[in-house]
Design a protein around this motif. Structure first.
Motif, PDB file in Angstrom:
ATOM      1  N   PRO A 110     -20.660  59.598 -16.223  1.00  0.00           N
ATOM      2  CA  PRO A 110     -20.969  60.755 -17.078  1.00  0.00           C
ATOM      3  C   PRO A 110     -22.316  60.561 -17.776  1.00  0.00           C
ATOM      4  CG  PRO A 110     -18.730  59.940 -17.476  1.00  0.00           C
ATOM      5  CD  PRO A 110     -19.438  58.899 -16.649  1.00  0.00           C
ATOM      6  N   ASP A 111     -23.008  61.655 -18.024  1.00  0.00           N
ATOM      7  CA  ASP A 111     -24.308  61.578 -18.699  1.00  0.00           C
ATOM      8  C   ASP A 111     -24.168  60.864 -20.039  1.00  0.00           C
ATOM      9  OD1 ASP A 111     -25.496  62.954 -16.646  1.00  0.00           O
ATOM     10  OD2 ASP A 111     -25.436  64.903 -17.656  1.00  0.00           O
ATOM     11  N   GLY A 112     -25.002  59.867 -20.233  1.00  0.00           N
ATOM     12  CA  GLY A 112     -25.047  59.169 -21.510  1.00  0.00           C
ATOM     13  C   GLY A 112     -23.971  58.127 -21.719  1.00  0.00           C
ATOM     14  N   ALA A 113     -23.077  57.955 -20.762  1.00  0.00           N
ATOM     15  CA  ALA A 113     -21.996  56.979 -20.942  1.00  0.00           C
ATOM     16  C   ALA A 113     -22.540  55.569 -20.788  1.00  0.00           C
ATOM     17  CB  ALA A 113     -20.892  57.229 -19.927  1.00  0.00           C
ATOM     18  N   PRO A 114     -22.251  54.669 -21.730  1.00  0.00           N
ATOM     19  CA  PRO A 114     -22.708  53.278 -21.586  1.00  0.00           C
ATOM     20  C   PRO A 114     -22.059  52.625 -20.370  1.00  0.00           C
ATOM     21  CG  PRO A 114     -21.953  53.732 -23.830  1.00  0.00           C
ATOM     22  CD  PRO A 114     -21.524  54.883 -22.986  1.00  0.00           C
ATOM     23  N   ARG A 115     -22.857  51.957 -19.567  1.00  0.00           N
ATOM     24  CA  ARG A 115     -22.313  51.344 -18.354  1.00  0.00           C
ATOM     25  C   ARG A 115     -21.250  50.290 -18.688  1.00  0.00           C
ATOM     26  NH1 ARG A 115     -22.837  51.187 -13.097  1.00  0.00           N
ATOM     27  NH2 ARG A 115     -22.528  49.248 -11.949  1.00  0.00           N
ATOM     28  N   ALA A 116     -21.434  49.576 -19.776  1.00  0.00           N
ATOM     29  CA  ALA A 116     -20.452  48.560 -20.140  1.00  0.00           C
ATOM     30  C   ALA A 116     -19.082  49.181 -20.384  1.00  0.00           C
ATOM     31  CB  ALA A 116     -20.917  47.811 -21.389  1.00  0.00           C
ATOM     32  N   ALA A 117     -19.041  50.357 -20.995  1.00  0.00           N
ATOM     33  CA  ALA A 117     -17.764  51.025 -21.249  1.00  0.00           C
ATOM     34  C   ALA A 117     -17.129  51.488 -19.944  1.00  0.00           C
ATOM     35  CB  ALA A 117     -17.970  52.207 -22.193  1.00  0.00           C
ATOM     36  N   LEU A 118     -17.948  51.951 -19.019  1.00  0.00           N
ATOM     37  CA  LEU A 118     -17.429  52.371 -17.719  1.00  0.00           C
ATOM     38  C   LEU A 118     -16.824  51.185 -16.975  1.00  0.00           C
ATOM     39  CD1 LEU A 118     -20.314  54.744 -16.528  1.00  0.00           C
ATOM     40  CD2 LEU A 118     -18.177  55.376 -17.646  1.00  0.00           C
ATOM     41  N   LEU A 119     -17.514  50.064 -16.989  1.00  0.00           N
ATOM     42  CA  LEU A 119     -17.020  48.888 -16.274  1.00  0.00           C
ATOM     43  C   LEU A 119     -15.766  48.319 -16.939  1.00  0.00           C
ATOM     44  CD1 LEU A 119     -20.361  47.091 -15.320  1.00  0.00           C
ATOM     45  CD2 LEU A 119     -18.843  48.421 -13.845  1.00  0.00           C
ATOM     46  N   ASP A 120     -15.695  48.379 -18.264  1.00  0.00           N
ATOM     47  CA  ASP A 120     -14.472  47.940 -18.943  1.00  0.00           C
ATOM     48  C   ASP A 120     -13.279  48.791 -18.506  1.00  0.00           C
ATOM     49  OD1 ASP A 120     -15.763  45.921 -20.304  1.00  0.00           O
ATOM     50  OD2 ASP A 120     -15.957  47.051 -22.180  1.00  0.00           O
ATOM     51  N   CYS A 121     -13.479  50.103 -18.492  1.00  0.00           N
ATOM     52  CA  CYS A 121     -12.416  51.012 -18.058  1.00  0.00           C
ATOM     53  C   CYS A 121     -12.042  50.746 -16.605  1.00  0.00           C
ATOM     54  CB  CYS A 121     -12.879  52.454 -18.243  1.00  0.00           C
ATOM     55  SG  CYS A 121     -11.692  53.708 -17.688  1.00  0.00           S
ATOM     56  N   TYR A 122     -13.048  50.532 -15.773  1.00  0.00           N
ATOM     57  CA  TYR A 122     -12.845  50.268 -14.343  1.00  0.00           C
ATOM     58  C   TYR A 122     -11.975  49.029 -14.142  1.00  0.00           C
ATOM     59  CZ  TYR A 122     -14.605  50.216  -9.449  1.00  0.00           C
ATOM     60  OH  TYR A 122     -14.757  50.256  -8.085  1.00  0.00           O
ATOM     61  N   ARG A 123     -12.343  47.949 -14.816  1.00  0.00           N
ATOM     62  CA  ARG A 123     -11.584  46.713 -14.661  1.00  0.00           C
ATOM     63  C   ARG A 123     -10.146  46.858 -15.171  1.00  0.00           C
ATOM     64  NH1 ARG A 123     -16.903  44.316 -15.792  1.00  0.00           N
ATOM     65  NH2 ARG A 123     -16.518  44.620 -18.030  1.00  0.00           N
ATOM     66  N   GLU A 124      -9.979  47.539 -16.292  1.00  0.00           N
ATOM     67  CA  GLU A 124      -8.629  47.736 -16.833  1.00  0.00           C
ATOM     68  C   GLU A 124      -7.770  48.565 -15.873  1.00  0.00           C
ATOM     69  OE1 GLU A 124      -9.134  49.477 -20.655  1.00  0.00           O
ATOM     70  OE2 GLU A 124     -10.166  47.712 -21.491  1.00  0.00           O
TER      71      GLU A 124
END
Length: 261
Positions: A110-124
Motif C-alpha cells: 500500500p502507498d506509504g506503508a513501511p516495509r518493516a510493518a509489511l514484512l512483520d505482518c507477512y511473517r506472522e
C-alpha cells in the motif's frame, strides 16, 4: 527425469478451464498447476483431474478482491481475517485435489506503508498459515515476482524470499523459484540455482521465455543449459510451465520433447 507441470491458468486457454485437464493429459503432461481453481467447485475439478490421470501439484491462495487490484493478502496489515479465510479455502481445495503445495500470495505494498510493518505482518501470517497447512500435510510456497509484471509486489528477490522463510523457520514453508521472474529482476540464474537448490528450501520451479513470457525455447534464457544444470543438481521437484503460448498451446510444445530427451 525432469517433471514438467502444465500451468492451466496460462496454457490451454483456448479451452474452458475444466477442459484444460484433458488437453494437458493428451499432450503428455503428468502434472498440472493453476493459480485459481476456485472458479469451479473442488469436486468438479477433482473429477476432471482424475479422468485425465493427472496430479495437481500446485495451486495459489485467493488473491483477495482481484477487481480492485489485489494480488494477495499475506503481507497486508489489517486484512488478516481475509487472509485466513482465503488460506482455509486454499487448504480445502488442496485436500480435495490431493495437492501437496499452495503458493501464498504476498500482495501489493500500500502507498506509504513501511516495509518493516509489511514484512512483520507477512511473517506472522506465514507462521500461522504454516501451522494450519502442516496439519493438512501441505507445503506452503512464497515466490519473488518481478515488478514489471506486477508493479508494487512486496516480494521481488530470491534472497528476500529465503530470508523470510528462514525467519519463519517452518519446515513446510519453502520458496517457489520462477526463473522468468528471477532473470528479469536479478539475472545470474545458474548461480542462483547452484546457491539455493542444495539448501532444500526451494520447493518448486517455474519456467517461461524471457522477456515475452512465451515458450521457454524463445528468448534470452538458455533452458537447455538450465535443464542440464537441474539434472546435475539432482532436482526432483516439479517444474511449472507458467508461460503464455505464442499460438495454440499444443503447437508450441516442441520444447517439451527436447527437454525430456
Amino acid at each position: 527425469m525432469l517433471k514438467f507441470a502444465a500451468n492451466l491458468s496460462m496454457m490451454y486457454t483456448e479451452h474452458a478451464f475444466l477442459d484444460r485437464y484433458a488437453a494437458a493429459a493428451a499432450d503428455g503432461f503428468a502434472g498440472v498447476e493453476c493459480m485459481s481453481p476456485y472458479e469451479a467447485p473442488a469436486a468438479f475439478v477433482r473429477e476432471r483431474l482424475d479422468a485425465a490421470g493427472l496430479r495437481q501439484v500446485l495451486i495459489n491462495t485467493p488473491v483477495g478482491a482481484a477487481a480492485r487490484g489485489d494480488r494477495g493478502l499475506a503481507a497486508l496489515p489489517g486484512r488478516q481475517d481475509e487472509f485466513r479465510a482465503g488460506l482455509e479455502q486454499a487448504l480445502a481445495y488442496a485436500d480435495a485435489l490431493a495437492c501437496p503445495q499452495v503458493h501464498v500470495m504476498a500482495g501489493l505494498a500500500p502507498d506509504g506503508a513501511p516495509r518493516a510493518a509489511l514484512l512483520d505482518c507477512y511473517r506472522e501470517n506465514l507462521a500461522w498459515a504454516a501451522s494450519q497447512a502442516r496439519a493438512c500435510n501441505v507445503t506452503l510456497l512464497i515466490e519473488p515476482i518481478n515488478t514489471r509484471d506486477i508493479p508494487g509486489y512486496i516480494l521481488n528477490r530470491q534472497d528476500e524470499a529465503h530470508a523470510v522463510a528462514e525467519s519463519v523457520n517452518a519446515p513446510n514453508l519453502k520458496v517457489q523459484m520462477d526463473l522468468y521472474h528471477c532473470q528479469i529482476v536479478e539475472g545470474d540464474v545458474s548461480a542462483k540455482l547452484r546457491r539455493y537448490l542444495p539448501t532444500g528450501r526451494v520447493g518448486h520451479l517455474q519456467i517461461a521465455g524471457v522477456p515475452l513470457r512465451h515458450e521457454p525455447d524463445q528468448g534470452e534464457l538458455n533452458y537447455s543449459w538450465i535443464y542440464a544444470l537441474l539434472r546435475e543438481l539432482d532436482y526432483r521437484g516439479w517444474i511449472g510451465c507458467e508461460y503464455r503460448p505464442a499460438g495454440a498451446t499444443s503447437d508450441g510444445l516442441g520444447w517439451l520433447a527436447a527437454a525430456r530427451a
